[in-house]
Design a protein around this motif. Structure first.
Motif, mmCIF file in Angstrom:
data_model
loop_
_atom_site.group_PDB
_atom_site.id
_atom_site.type_symbol
_atom_site.label_atom_id
_atom_site.label_comp_id
_atom_site.label_asym_id
_atom_site.label_seq_id
_atom_site.Cartn_x
_atom_site.Cartn_y
_atom_site.Cartn_z
ATOM 1 N N THR A 256 16.385 23.857 -38.413
ATOM 2 C CA THR A 256 16.551 25.311 -38.607
ATOM 3 C C THR A 256 17.994 25.761 -38.484
ATOM 4 O O THR A 256 18.258 26.962 -38.417
ATOM 5 C CB THR A 256 15.715 26.074 -37.571
ATOM 6 O OG1 THR A 256 16.134 25.678 -36.243
ATOM 7 C CG2 THR A 256 14.227 25.791 -37.740
ATOM 8 N N TYR B 31 18.199 27.566 -35.327
ATOM 9 C CA TYR B 31 17.421 28.798 -35.436
ATOM 10 C C TYR B 31 18.279 29.955 -35.968
ATOM 11 O O TYR B 31 18.340 31.031 -35.401
ATOM 12 C CB TYR B 31 16.770 29.149 -34.098
ATOM 13 C CG TYR B 31 15.828 28.069 -33.630
ATOM 14 C CD1 TYR B 31 14.570 27.949 -34.193
ATOM 15 C CD2 TYR B 31 16.213 27.153 -32.661
ATOM 16 C CE1 TYR B 31 13.713 26.929 -33.808
ATOM 17 C CE2 TYR B 31 15.358 26.130 -32.258
ATOM 18 C CZ TYR B 31 14.110 26.025 -32.836
ATOM 19 O OH TYR B 31 13.251 25.026 -32.457
ATOM 20 N N TYR C 202 10.485 30.406 -38.730
ATOM 21 C CA TYR C 202 11.720 29.967 -39.363
ATOM 22 C C TYR C 202 11.422 28.935 -40.451
ATOM 23 O O TYR C 202 10.476 28.154 -40.344
ATOM 24 C CB TYR C 202 12.653 29.313 -38.338
ATOM 25 C CG TYR C 202 13.170 30.228 -37.270
ATOM 26 C CD1 TYR C 202 14.419 30.834 -37.379
ATOM 27 C CD2 TYR C 202 12.417 30.490 -36.122
ATOM 28 C CE1 TYR C 202 14.903 31.671 -36.386
ATOM 29 C CE2 TYR C 202 12.888 31.341 -35.128
ATOM 30 C CZ TYR C 202 14.135 31.925 -35.265
ATOM 31 O OH TYR C 202 14.602 32.749 -34.282
#
Length: 744
Positions: free
Chosen positions: A405, A408, A423
């Motif tokens: 990710t 994130y 995500y």
């Protein structure tokens, strides 16, 4: 460290004085009790732009300040945080003892140049017979959220705002131009003596605490404080890197530029370390003379002030330390110094090796304990005990998902709700996944995570989003799903420019696939599963427009010896089964009702709850049923999907929808029956249908011929026409619809 803290305190104490000294002679610096620092201002040439203009109304005593030329009062301006505190009216809905409405105030906060802070504010609704919404805009998109509070007596609730007498929810980020709506289900008739009014408002969450006296206290309150965000160049979306190249860059000498954190564009300015003042004024950030402020920090040496810092000149017999202090030298000869140095180096090296080994071992032990703690905290022991096949799903490490990710990154967010965020991730083998991350420190979200994982481990269906694995060693639990690239059914129905790509046949196919998935959950799994949150935003579409049912966080397993459960009412407004809401008895028919709302949504392309429609049309389910009963189906259908060739199919699906929306659960079909009917329509060969009048005498039996009947589970007669099964609708159902859905 102590000197650094003292610098901060001095900066804070002197900022106001410096700002005042930098203001132009004709610029007023305050309005009543409010200090008005640049870039805000009240006089021509004293503010940065239109959004920073403050109107000082001198007809009040003391004077009161308002945003631009509007009526939003400003009570505080923060340069450091990029925030304003403003006053906002609270919404209220009041009745007399006979249930007659005496007041319904639904206030708006017009903030086209600002956004409502999603981190500092909360939305509250207070009352024992209350539903409330807050709606706002992010660009041209409309966002809304809300909650319901209920109680029968003042003794039934404690002083937590958890749904009994008071409910609360978070504000979507970057919202503008918000409107608060508050209504009652039963006009406060049974609770009027202690609660004649409902209240709803957005407020700085530090400024409101719910208590037993709130019902009475709020009657006297007209306005509450709200925190709103401001930034420079947020309208054009410029970031620091863009703005620094332009001639109108707002950050002046001795400052640094900071991008707005939520990614919406715009920036703030701050003074560099060692400077204080107003970073938006030219020469506003002035050097701090540490030599004067700290009473010679170089003692016994001499202090010399530098831009943003200071240095020392030390007397004979002393040495300089880090350039900012003096210390007496030790009277030790050179040979002793060398010996001491070698001894110190040897001891230091030995200690360094020993400490390094010890720290490495302690880190390993601490990391192992921390992972074990998170594993247990995230329900690992429960999952291991209940499901031996947990190992069939891949167990991801925290580091794998962090890399997938991009740590994130907010640009990877696919969706956000009360549970947390989803995500988009990309694994090393280039496989795209969706990673669901719960909120930190919320036990209810952890329980929801465990529930969703237990549900998904039992499901294997092509129209249910596939669980690829999970991660249990992080502070918050993580679920990893297959990535569904084409968005939600909701977006395709309602968002501008997408509705045209979903013709009738495609909508019918998606509805059939969704019904098949729900029928599988109800009847084909080892333990029946009730989804409990069926809605178009929980139906995902892949690149082939194949439906994928998602989000099982609220789902429930039904033991084989039971056909219903008594639970805390949970679901989405507009889709919620009225019988379930009234009795708290959850059954498979609750999913059937919610699915009926989905059918009404795809037939009409209307949102399920909208306060922009006339009062009688706000609730789509009730409006749709009324339209069929009044033989006026044509008025509610989406004209872009109905034509002469598909009109009979549309009528059959409309009849099926009405059946699913029956108030009494026992009169609704099962999901298996619904799935069979829709599958039959999907597989039906095309025929040249004649043009049919959908709003007249030819529609006398919209629910099928009375000659084809069957007996439902309650023993009452229903209707069955070729291609669809439907039930009758009597006046009692109409009354119950009004009782459960009267949103006033």
């Amino acid at each position: 460290m102590a000197i650094g803290i003292l610098i901060v305190l001095v900066v804070l104490a002197t900022t106001t004085t410096v700002v005042a000294a930098q203001s132009a002679a004709h610029c007023r610096e305050s309005c009543g009790d409010l200090k008005v620092p640049y870039p805000f201002g009240m006089d021509e040439g004293c503010y940065l732009g239109e959004k920073f203009f403050i109107t000082c109304n001198e007809s009040y005593h003391p004077h009161r300040a308002f945003l631009t030329t509007g009526n939003v009062e400003v009570t505080n301006i923060s340069l450091d945080d990029g925030e304003l505190s403003v006053s906002q009216f609270i919404g209220r809905d009041c009745y007399d003892q006979n249930g007659v409405q005496t007041n319904n105030w639904q206030p708006s906060l017009n903030l086209s140049l600002y956004t409502v802070s999603s981190t500092k504010n909360k939305f509250f609704a207070v009352g024992c017979d209350t539903e409330a919404f807050v709606q706002g805009y992010r660009g041209t998109e409309v966002f809304a959220t809300g909650c319901i509070s209920w109680c029968e007596s003042i003794s039934t609730f404690n002083e937590s705002c958890s749904g009994v007498g008071c409910c609360q929810t978070s504000i979507p980020y970057r919202m503008k131009n918000i409107t608060v709506s508050v209504n009652s289900y039963y006009n406060h008739t049974d609770i009027w003596k202690f609660n004649p009014c409902s209240f709803a408002f957005v407020v700085d969450e530090k400024k409101f605490n719910f208590s037993r006296t709130s019902f009475k206290d709020l009657r006297k309150v007209k306005e509450l404080p709200v925190v709103i965000n401001w930034a420079v160049e947020d309208e054009s979306g410029k970031t620091c890197s863009d703005a620094e190249k332009s001639s109108d860059f707002a950050c002046k000498n001795n400052t640094k530029c900071i991008d707005v954190k939520d990614g919406s564009g715009g920036y703030h300015c701050q003074c560099l370390t060692g400077y204080h003042g107003n970073p938006y004024h030219r020469d506003g950030c002035q050097d701090i003379d540490e030599c004067k402020i700290f009473s010679n920090p170089c003692n016994p040496g001499k202090c010399h002030n530098l831009p943003g810092n200071w240095t020392c000149t030390c007397p004979k017999g002393s040495k300089i330390i880090n350039g900012t202090g003096c210390s007496k030298k030790d009277a030790i000869d050179q040979s002793e110094r060398v010996l001491i140095l070698y001894i110190a180096l040897g001891v230091s090296l030995a200690l360094l090796v020993a400490v390094s080994i010890m720290c490495w071992g302690m880190r390993k032990i601490k990391l192992r304990k921390l992972k074990r703690k998170f594993f247990e905290q995230n329900g690992g022991l429960i999952l291991r005990e209940r499901f031996s096949n947990l190992e069939t799903a891949r167990i991801f490490t925290a580091e794998e998902l962090k890399r997938a990710t991009n740590n994130y990154d907010e640009n990877r967010v696919l969706g956000e709700g009360g549970y947390g965020k989803v995500y988009k991730g990309i694994l090393p083998d280039s496989q795209e996944v969706a990673i669901k991350k719960s909120k930190i420190g919320d036990e209810t979200q952890t329980a929801q995570f465990i529930n969703e994982l237990m549900i998904l481990l039992q499901i294997n269906h092509r129209n249910v989003v596939k669980l690829l694995g999970c991660c249990l060693e992080t502070e918050v639990p993580l679920l990893v799903y297959q990535f569904i690239a084409n968005g939600t059914f909701f977006h395709h129905i309602h968002k501008k420019g997408k509705a045209s790509v979903l013709p009738w046949k495609l909508r019918l196919k998606i509805a059939s696939e969704t019904a098949g998935a729900l029928a599988y959950l109800h009847s084909a799994t080892s333990t029946p599963i009730i989804h409990r949150d069926v809605k178009t935003s929980n139906i995902l579409l892949d690149e082939n427009h194949t439906a994928k049912v998602a989000d099982f966080g609220a789902s429930k397993l039904i033991p084989q010896d039971q056909n219903q459960l008594t639970t805390f009412v949970q679901g989405t407004l507009g889709y919620l089964d009225p019988e379930y809401f009234h009795t708290s008895q959850l059954t498979e028919k609750s999913d059937v009702y919610s699915y009926g709302v989905v059918l009404a949504e795809l037939l009409t392309s209307k949102e399920v709850v909208s306060f922009n429609r006339p009062e009688g049309e706000r609730n789509l389910a009730m409006f749709f049923v009324s339209a069929i009963e009044e033989d006026c189906l044509l008025h509610v259908l989406d004209g872009d999907i109905v034509d002469e060739e598909n009109v009979e199919e549309v009528k059959k699906v409309a009849n099926l929808t009405k059946m699913c929306l029956s108030v009494k659960g026992e009169e609704r079909p099962t999901m298996k029956e619904v799935a069979n009917e829709l599958e039959g329509l999907v597989n039906l060969d095309k025929h040249p249908w004649g043009k049919v009048d959908l709003c007249g005498e030819e529609n006398e039996y919209l629910l099928g011929s009375t000659s084809n009947t069957y007996e439902n589970s309650s023993g009452k007669s229903g209707f069955r026409s070729s291609g669809t099964a439907i039930v009758g609708h009597d006046s009692m159902q109409s009354q119950m619809l009004s009782q459960y859905y009267d949103a006033r």
